[in-house]
Scaffold this motif. Sequence first.
Motif, PDB file in Angstrom:
ATOM      1  N   GLN A 122      -4.014  -3.293  -8.168  1.00  0.00           N
ATOM      2  CA  GLN A 122      -3.461  -4.634  -8.065  1.00  0.00           C
ATOM      3  C   GLN A 122      -4.536  -5.609  -7.572  1.00  0.00           C
ATOM      4  O   GLN A 122      -5.594  -5.202  -7.083  1.00  0.00           O
ATOM      5  CB  GLN A 122      -2.269  -4.644  -7.105  1.00  0.00           C
ATOM      6  CG  GLN A 122      -1.083  -3.818  -7.581  1.00  0.00           C
ATOM      7  CD  GLN A 122       0.132  -4.031  -6.700  1.00  0.00           C
ATOM      8  OE1 GLN A 122       0.268  -5.064  -6.053  1.00  0.00           O
ATOM      9  NE2 GLN A 122       1.021  -3.048  -6.682  1.00  0.00           N
ATOM     10  N   ASP A 163       1.907  -7.988  -2.185  1.00  0.00           N
ATOM     11  CA  ASP A 163       3.103  -7.450  -2.832  1.00  0.00           C
ATOM     12  C   ASP A 163       4.218  -8.477  -2.970  1.00  0.00           C
ATOM     13  O   ASP A 163       5.236  -8.195  -3.617  1.00  0.00           O
ATOM     14  CB  ASP A 163       3.637  -6.257  -2.036  1.00  0.00           C
ATOM     15  CG  ASP A 163       2.738  -5.034  -2.166  1.00  0.00           C
ATOM     16  OD1 ASP A 163       1.840  -5.062  -3.026  1.00  0.00           O
ATOM     17  OD2 ASP A 163       2.947  -4.080  -1.396  1.00  0.00           O
ATOM     18  N   LEU A 165       5.693  -9.339  -6.328  1.00  0.00           N
ATOM     19  CA  LEU A 165       6.430  -8.312  -7.064  1.00  0.00           C
ATOM     20  C   LEU A 165       7.924  -8.555  -6.975  1.00  0.00           C
ATOM     21  O   LEU A 165       8.409  -9.291  -6.111  1.00  0.00           O
ATOM     22  CB  LEU A 165       6.112  -6.918  -6.504  1.00  0.00           C
ATOM     23  CG  LEU A 165       4.645  -6.479  -6.526  1.00  0.00           C
ATOM     24  CD1 LEU A 165       4.512  -5.121  -5.842  1.00  0.00           C
ATOM     25  CD2 LEU A 165       4.111  -6.414  -7.955  1.00  0.00           C
ATOM     26  N   ALA A 174      12.851  -5.253  -5.847  1.00  0.00           N
ATOM     27  CA  ALA A 174      13.078  -3.808  -5.916  1.00  0.00           C
ATOM     28  C   ALA A 174      11.785  -3.023  -5.800  1.00  0.00           C
ATOM     29  O   ALA A 174      11.802  -1.841  -5.442  1.00  0.00           O
ATOM     30  CB  ALA A 174      13.794  -3.454  -7.214  1.00  0.00           C
ATOM     31  N   ASP A 175      10.650  -3.645  -6.120  1.00  0.00           N
ATOM     32  CA  ASP A 175       9.354  -2.955  -6.094  1.00  0.00           C
ATOM     33  C   ASP A 175       8.603  -3.175  -4.779  1.00  0.00           C
ATOM     34  O   ASP A 175       7.537  -2.596  -4.583  1.00  0.00           O
ATOM     35  CB  ASP A 175       8.479  -3.437  -7.260  1.00  0.00           C
ATOM     36  CG  ASP A 175       9.088  -3.089  -8.606  1.00  0.00           C
ATOM     37  OD1 ASP A 175       9.770  -2.051  -8.674  1.00  0.00           O
ATOM     38  OD2 ASP A 175       8.884  -3.857  -9.560  1.00  0.00           O
ATOM     39  N   GLN A 176       9.137  -4.009  -3.869  1.00  0.00           N
ATOM     40  CA  GLN A 176       8.451  -4.276  -2.618  1.00  0.00           C
ATOM     41  C   GLN A 176       8.770  -3.194  -1.594  1.00  0.00           C
ATOM     42  O   GLN A 176       9.878  -2.667  -1.555  1.00  0.00           O
ATOM     43  CB  GLN A 176       8.865  -5.649  -2.065  1.00  0.00           C
ATOM     44  CG  GLN A 176       8.445  -6.810  -2.957  1.00  0.00           C
ATOM     45  CD  GLN A 176       8.905  -8.149  -2.402  1.00  0.00           C
ATOM     46  OE1 GLN A 176       9.569  -8.216  -1.363  1.00  0.00           O
ATOM     47  NE2 GLN A 176       8.566  -9.225  -3.091  1.00  0.00           N
ATOM     48  N   GLN A 177       7.788  -2.855  -0.781  1.00  0.00           N
ATOM     49  CA  GLN A 177       7.943  -1.850   0.266  1.00  0.00           C
ATOM     50  C   GLN A 177       7.671  -2.466   1.632  1.00  0.00           C
ATOM     51  O   GLN A 177       6.886  -3.409   1.752  1.00  0.00           O
ATOM     52  CB  GLN A 177       6.957  -0.688   0.067  1.00  0.00           C
ATOM     53  CG  GLN A 177       7.069   0.058  -1.216  1.00  0.00           C
ATOM     54  CD  GLN A 177       6.085   1.223  -1.239  1.00  0.00           C
ATOM     55  OE1 GLN A 177       5.726   1.790  -0.196  1.00  0.00           O
ATOM     56  NE2 GLN A 177       5.637   1.580  -2.433  1.00  0.00           N
ATOM     57  N   ARG A 197       1.285   1.192   2.641  1.00  0.00           N
ATOM     58  CA  ARG A 197       2.680   1.045   2.232  1.00  0.00           C
ATOM     59  C   ARG A 197       3.516   2.176   2.829  1.00  0.00           C
ATOM     60  O   ARG A 197       3.162   3.343   2.717  1.00  0.00           O
ATOM     61  CB  ARG A 197       2.802   1.041   0.718  1.00  0.00           C
ATOM     62  CG  ARG A 197       2.117  -0.169   0.072  1.00  0.00           C
ATOM     63  CD  ARG A 197       2.458  -0.274  -1.414  1.00  0.00           C
ATOM     64  NE  ARG A 197       1.892  -1.488  -1.996  1.00  0.00           N
ATOM     65  CZ  ARG A 197       0.744  -1.551  -2.629  1.00  0.00           C
ATOM     66  NH1 ARG A 197       0.017  -0.443  -2.757  1.00  0.00           N
ATOM     67  NH2 ARG A 197       0.301  -2.684  -3.129  1.00  0.00           N
ATOM     68  N   THR A 240       6.670   3.499   2.184  1.00  0.00           N
ATOM     69  CA  THR A 240       7.298   4.518   1.342  1.00  0.00           C
ATOM     70  C   THR A 240       6.258   5.482   0.803  1.00  0.00           C
ATOM     71  O   THR A 240       6.485   6.701   0.748  1.00  0.00           O
ATOM     72  CB  THR A 240       8.067   3.852   0.197  1.00  0.00           C
ATOM     73  OG1 THR A 240       9.071   2.988   0.756  1.00  0.00           O
ATOM     74  CG2 THR A 240       8.737   4.899  -0.685  1.00  0.00           C
ATOM     75  N   ASP A 241       5.102   4.967   0.376  1.00  0.00           N
ATOM     76  CA  ASP A 241       4.033   5.853  -0.103  1.00  0.00           C
ATOM     77  C   ASP A 241       3.583   6.796   1.012  1.00  0.00           C
ATOM     78  O   ASP A 241       3.312   7.980   0.762  1.00  0.00           O
ATOM     79  CB  ASP A 241       2.835   5.024  -0.591  1.00  0.00           C
ATOM     80  CG  ASP A 241       3.159   4.241  -1.846  1.00  0.00           C
ATOM     81  OD1 ASP A 241       4.188   4.545  -2.483  1.00  0.00           O
ATOM     82  OD2 ASP A 241       2.395   3.323  -2.188  1.00  0.00           O
TER      83      ASP A 241
END
Length: 535
Positions: A146, A184, A187, A190-193, A224, A226-227
């Motif tokens: 990104q 982010d 984005l 739904a794609d944001q963490q 991030r 979730t990652d």
Amino acid sequence: MLNTVVVALVLAIGGGLSVVAAVLVRQGESRYAGQMMDRYTDDATGAVVDEVGAYENALADLATALGAQADLTAGDFAALTSGLNRQRLPAAAGVAFVAPATGDGIGALQDEWRGRGVSGLTLVPMTPASGTEHAFAVLDRTFDGQSGVLGVDVNQAAEPAEALRIARDSAAFTISRSYVLLRDRKLAAADQQRSVMLAQPVFGFRDGGWDPRAFRGWVVLAMRGTDFMTDTLRAEARGAVQLTLTEHDGNARRVIATAPSGTPRAGGRELDRDRVLEIGQRTWRLSLTPTDRLLPATDRRMTALTLTGGLVVTALLAVLVGTLVGARDRAVSQVAAATLALRADIARREETESALRAREAELRHLALHDPLTGLANRTLFCERVEHAFDTHQRAGQTFAVLFVDLDGFKPVNDRLGHNAGDAVLRQIAERLRRATRSADTVARLGGDEFAVLVELLAAPADVAVAARRIIAAVERPLEPVDGVPADAATLPVSASVGVALSGAAAGVDDILRRADTAMYAAKSGGKGRFVIDGT
């Protein structure tokens, strides 16, 4: 009337004993589940601390290297960050060098870094107000493909601005409160963490010489949440627990990320675990909830099997008693016939009692042995260890507990399937039997974990001989028999062994914990080896 009373009494006593046995088995299951949750909590906590420590060490090394450059350029930054990637830092979005500036010095800062090789650098301040301090990303490298944050004023978000201030004031590694990264925010929602920023202050040269008090800026890394949970903790969960990582900021609690896995286990919250972590001047809480995969299916059914077996035995006894009482009544009126019936009844009773004893022995074997390998299970193993404490302490002798964890077993399941994996476990169990004395107890605790109780040691050093013999037996190539494919020999399996001696242990739980800790030390030290607790 007497017949009915006796049968009712047998049913009442037998049913009560069956319920008591089922309750005892259920308590053992709950105790085992609690031990499993404690182990998962320790593993997950260690994984978080180790992983964040790896990020901190990487930033500290980079900050030192950047500070050592008297005239830092874009080329220097590219060279110094070339070793950082998603393989080494799985959850990292990118790394940047951030330099401070006031509103009056933005233009000079921009010209300075353009002259250092950052062509086209355009600094975008949060506000145009003169005198306001800004923190600009003047060097940037992304890991996820990104767009980066080059030229961005990091202080436009409160969370990273706070972390930069704390890192500079404390001259130490700092983690920000969780937020959505600036890169982010474009984005879809739904794609944001939820993410965090890791900051390490950079000090270096001043007035032509090295000065550790000379503040030059910060090296920051976006991570991030979730990652991080997926890459760091999902492997530790193994489908048996659900994990949630939250941050505590005063009375506020925010979820950074979760690692859902499996279906939550029905029942109360007595198996839930929480662990508070103080990392990077931030307080995190790691919460674990058990799933229905925490215990093997055989362990989950053991309570029902015990209760059902007890009720069946009670029913058979009631039928037998009713038959005997009825035969006695009929014998009063027909002496001759009663004599023949009595002989036949005695024969049937002996046959039934023999079958009942065999059934009771079978039920006890099922309750105390692993159904896959036939080895002792955790319940029987703990009983043997407790008995060893009693006998050895009175005689002034020493025994040892060895925890054996297989290294390289997961690829067997992944490549050959679970049926082949079960066959390998049976083969390993047979090797452990042959590698130990007949007086020793070999048990399977679950999965690919085994334990050995070595009694009556002539000298404490003798346990090393037993540990080496076990490691050598496991390391032999797998034999293509009993469901193990011929290509299994290409998948090496070894053992990490942790040893605890009874002399240093305070009881059963303590010696098991010491052996488990020593096993993890052996595994972390290179696998295929053993470690004796306290050495």
